[in-house]
Design a protein around this motif. Structure first.
Motif, mmCIF file in Angstrom:
data_model
loop_
_atom_site.group_PDB
_atom_site.id
_atom_site.type_symbol
_atom_site.label_atom_id
_atom_site.label_comp_id
_atom_site.label_asym_id
_atom_site.label_seq_id
_atom_site.Cartn_x
_atom_site.Cartn_y
_atom_site.Cartn_z
ATOM 1 N N LEU A 1 7.327 37.592 49.888
ATOM 2 C CA LEU A 1 6.136 38.392 49.582
ATOM 3 C C LEU A 1 5.182 37.616 48.675
ATOM 4 C CD1 LEU A 1 4.906 41.140 50.135
ATOM 5 C CD2 LEU A 1 6.140 42.047 48.173
ATOM 6 N N PHE A 2 5.746 36.897 47.718
ATOM 7 C CA PHE A 2 4.929 36.068 46.837
ATOM 8 C C PHE A 2 4.170 35.012 47.644
ATOM 9 C CE2 PHE A 2 4.209 32.353 44.233
ATOM 10 C CZ PHE A 2 3.746 32.858 43.034
ATOM 11 N N ALA A 3 4.842 34.384 48.610
ATOM 12 C CA ALA A 3 4.197 33.360 49.433
ATOM 13 C C ALA A 3 3.064 33.945 50.269
ATOM 14 C CB ALA A 3 5.233 32.688 50.331
ATOM 15 N N ILE A 4 3.257 35.168 50.789
ATOM 16 C CA ILE A 4 2.201 35.829 51.555
ATOM 17 C C ILE A 4 0.976 36.075 50.668
ATOM 18 C CG2 ILE A 4 1.563 37.962 52.758
ATOM 19 C CD1 ILE A 4 4.486 38.106 53.738
ATOM 20 N N GLY A 5 1.214 36.558 49.454
ATOM 21 C CA GLY A 5 0.111 36.772 48.522
ATOM 22 C C GLY A 5 -0.637 35.485 48.205
ATOM 23 N N SER A 6 0.092 34.380 48.098
ATOM 24 C CA SER A 6 -0.548 33.088 47.841
ATOM 25 C C SER A 6 -1.482 32.709 48.990
ATOM 26 C CB SER A 6 0.514 32.010 47.655
ATOM 27 O OG SER A 6 1.361 32.309 46.565
ATOM 28 N N VAL B 1 -2.265 40.632 43.576
ATOM 29 C CA VAL B 1 -1.466 41.866 43.604
ATOM 30 C C VAL B 1 -0.227 41.670 44.479
ATOM 31 C CG1 VAL B 1 -1.444 44.245 44.460
ATOM 32 C CG2 VAL B 1 -3.343 43.455 43.035
ATOM 33 N N LEU B 2 -0.410 41.057 45.656
ATOM 34 C CA LEU B 2 0.727 40.797 46.543
ATOM 35 C C LEU B 2 1.710 39.810 45.919
ATOM 36 C CD1 LEU B 2 -0.888 40.551 50.090
ATOM 37 C CD2 LEU B 2 0.823 42.204 49.327
ATOM 38 N N GLN B 3 1.203 38.791 45.237
ATOM 39 C CA GLN B 3 2.100 37.867 44.551
ATOM 40 C C GLN B 3 2.996 38.623 43.569
ATOM 41 O OE1 GLN B 3 -0.686 34.994 42.811
ATOM 42 N NE2 GLN B 3 0.128 33.410 44.161
ATOM 43 N N GLY B 4 2.384 39.504 42.820
ATOM 44 C CA GLY B 4 3.141 40.248 41.818
ATOM 45 C C GLY B 4 4.130 41.227 42.411
ATOM 46 N N ALA B 5 3.885 41.651 43.656
ATOM 47 C CA ALA B 5 4.799 42.609 44.281
ATOM 48 C C ALA B 5 6.185 42.016 44.514
ATOM 49 C CB ALA B 5 4.207 43.110 45.599
ATOM 50 N N GLY B 6 6.279 40.686 44.558
ATOM 51 C CA GLY B 6 7.592 40.052 44.660
ATOM 52 C C GLY B 6 8.226 39.929 43.286
ATOM 53 N N ALA B 7 8.562 41.047 42.689
ATOM 54 C CA ALA B 7 8.987 41.106 41.280
ATOM 55 C C ALA B 7 10.490 40.861 41.152
ATOM 56 C CB ALA B 7 8.613 42.476 40.686
ATOM 57 N N ILE B 8 10.883 39.597 41.152
ATOM 58 C CA ILE B 8 12.309 39.265 41.239
ATOM 59 C C ILE B 8 12.914 38.774 39.922
ATOM 60 C CG2 ILE B 8 12.173 38.709 43.684
ATOM 61 C CD1 ILE B 8 12.148 35.700 42.759
ATOM 62 N N SER B 9 12.153 38.786 38.840
ATOM 63 C CA SER B 9 12.665 38.222 37.586
ATOM 64 C C SER B 9 13.951 38.898 37.138
ATOM 65 C CB SER B 9 11.604 38.343 36.485
ATOM 66 O OG SER B 9 10.444 37.613 36.819
ATOM 67 N N ALA B 10 13.994 40.225 37.210
ATOM 68 C CA ALA B 10 15.197 40.939 36.783
ATOM 69 C C ALA B 10 16.382 40.600 37.678
ATOM 70 C CB ALA B 10 14.944 42.442 36.785
ATOM 71 N N ALA B 11 16.139 40.475 38.985
ATOM 72 C CA ALA B 11 17.226 40.135 39.904
ATOM 73 C C ALA B 11 17.775 38.740 39.623
ATOM 74 C CB ALA B 11 16.732 40.233 41.351
ATOM 75 N N VAL B 12 16.891 37.794 39.286
ATOM 76 C CA VAL B 12 17.342 36.434 38.981
ATOM 77 C C VAL B 12 18.175 36.407 37.703
ATOM 78 C CG1 VAL B 12 16.577 34.112 38.357
ATOM 79 C CG2 VAL B 12 15.434 35.332 40.207
ATOM 80 N N THR B 13 17.696 37.073 36.655
ATOM 81 C CA THR B 13 18.440 37.067 35.403
ATOM 82 C C THR B 13 19.741 37.862 35.535
ATOM 83 O OG1 THR B 13 16.943 38.843 34.667
ATOM 84 C CG2 THR B 13 16.519 36.645 33.828
ATOM 85 N N ALA B 14 19.739 38.916 36.349
ATOM 86 C CA ALA B 14 20.985 39.647 36.592
ATOM 87 C C ALA B 14 21.983 38.777 37.351
ATOM 88 C CB ALA B 14 20.694 40.926 37.380
ATOM 89 N N LEU B 15 21.494 37.963 38.295
ATOM 90 C CA LEU B 15 22.374 37.035 39.005
ATOM 91 C C LEU B 15 22.972 36.018 38.039
ATOM 92 C CD1 LEU B 15 23.583 35.941 41.608
ATOM 93 C CD2 LEU B 15 21.440 34.681 42.008
ATOM 94 N N ALA B 16 22.173 35.565 37.086
ATOM 95 C CA ALA B 16 22.695 34.646 36.074
ATOM 96 C C ALA B 16 23.819 35.300 35.281
ATOM 97 C CB ALA B 16 21.569 34.212 35.135
ATOM 98 N N ALA B 17 23.651 36.571 34.938
ATOM 99 C CA ALA B 17 24.702 37.282 34.218
ATOM 100 C C ALA B 17 25.950 37.438 35.081
ATOM 101 C CB ALA B 17 24.188 38.651 33.771
#
Length: 401
Positions: A91-96, A113-129
């Motif tokens: 989704l981020f790539a489409i927005g770009s 707006v479309l770039q921001g819709a790919g809101a994966i920061s929490a998923a990445v940090t949760a994967l790290a945990a």
């Protein structure tokens, strides 16, 4: 001997930290490359003479991040971390691509707006945990958090050079390519995620109202608001007061970035190894306050701008490295993903509000109002940080049950 071994990151944990930091970095680099040059580029766009719209274009990414961060984090709990991260990066790539093809400022806002819709920061940090042991989670979170500061600094050096070479459209195409590269890293390098650990759910209100977490959430909001608001003004200031065309802004950014890391690295090491987390943390906030005062009262020459930018990078990089580490240590074990989702939501809100409010204040009240507002925010943050309680490793916060 066994204690020495367990005190080290395993090869898999090291690979997890480095690869997830790379994914964060590739995605954030695509976002940060826009900041140093967009305000100058927008002047030639239909609608780009309105600073309010320019600020909105810079911060629009944060608006959809703020709305969807917790939802994407929850989706990763249900369907798995990696599928959700892949969907968000696409989704981020489409927005770009939308932003790259935009004929005016309004379509660029739509792309952001479309770039921001790919809101994966929490998923990445949760994967790290998921992929790290408790005693090493802080190190890996700090590694990922540091990547944001590193790519932000690097983008300020690279953006003017790239802008001169490939233009704004080329930068947006590059951001999309970086997102696709992050998918390759995720699928080929990051270890497989374990299934979610069952446990009693923690209500969002409990995480939201926890006093120590609230201080850190306010902090990440203030930091990213300030960061985005400043970059509504900094490129033009370097042109007006420094006499530097955009293609030569790297002559200020590069020395400032390198000097900032000379100070930041030992500060972060001292915070972690010597137990100086709180004084280092408070000192970085105080430095952020000093920078806003410096830009406001003494930012009318090239040397002054270079000084304040260097000090800003020092403060920003320290805070970006330490805050996620503190979140991971303070949050309840069964609600780390939720706490990180909330933290990233407030980060995104700060990005949006900083761009929109920075543009609005600059348009109607002048640049001094932007730095004064950011300084006031830093002052409130510094007052809140005085009562922050930093737990020792492996121990809960005093008073937490």
């Amino acid at each position: 001997m066994s204690d020495s071994v367990t005190d080290r990151l395993s090869p898999e944990e090291r690979r997890t930290g480095m690869s997830l930091a790379a994914i964060f970095g590739l995605r954030m680099l695509g976002l940060f490359l826009v900041l140093p040059v967009f305000a100058v580029f927008a002047q030639g766009l239909p609608g780009g003479d309105d600073l309010t719209l320019v600020g909105l274009a810079l911060g629009a990414y944060g608006l959809t991040q703020a709305c969807l961060q917790i939802a994407w984090g929850s989706a990763s709990d249900r369907w798995g971390r990696k599928p959700v991260i892949v969907a968000g990066l696409i989704l981020f790539a489409i927005g770009s691509a939308v932003a790259a093809l935009a004929p005016n400022i309004h379509w660029i806002i739509a792309g952001r707006v479309l770039q921001g819709a790919g809101a994966i920061s929490a998923a990445v940090t949760a994967l790290a945990a998921d992929l790290t042991r408790e005693q090493h989670r802080t190190k890996v979170m700090a590694m990922i958090g540091s990547s944001i500061g590193l790519v932000f600094a690097g983008s300020l050096v690279a953006a003017p050079i790239l802008y001169a070479a490939i233009g704004m459209s080329g930068i947006f195409w590059l951001t999309g390519a970086l997102a696709l590269a992050a998918i390759v890293v995720l699928l080929k390098v990051v270890p497989a995620a374990p299934p979610p650990v069952a446990g009693p759910p923690v209500p969002l209100t409990t995480v939201l109202l926890e006093p120590q977490l609230a201080r850190l959430n306010f902090g990440v909001f203030a930091l990213h608001l300030t960061q985005t608001a400043m970059w509504v003004l900094v490129p033009s200031a370097l042109i007006q007061h420094g006499g530097l065309p955009v293609a030569e802004h790297w002559k200020v950014y590069l020395p400032a970035v390198l000097l900032s890391f000379v100070v930041m690295v030992p500060a972060v090491i001292a915070a972690e190894k010597k137990g100086w987390m709180k004084p280092v943390f408070q000192g970085a906030i105080a430095l952020l306050l000093l920078v806003q005062a410096g830009f406001h009262f003494a930012g009318q020459s090239l040397w002054a701008l270079a000084l304040w930018l260097t000090l800003f990078f020092v403060a920003f990089n320290i805070l970006e490295a330490t805050q996620p580490s503190l979140i991971s240590r303070i949050a309840p074990p069964q609600a780390k993903g939720k706490a990180l989702g909330l933290y990233n939501t407030l980060q995104a809100v700060g990005l949006f509000v900083g761009g929109a409010a920075g543009g609005l204040l600059a348009q109607h009240l002048g640049s001094g109002a932007v730095f004064a507002a950011c300084g006031l925010l830093a002052l409130v943050w510094l007052a809140l940080a005085r009562s922050l309680r930093v737990p020792r490793r492996g121990q809960p916060i005093p008073g937490r049950h």
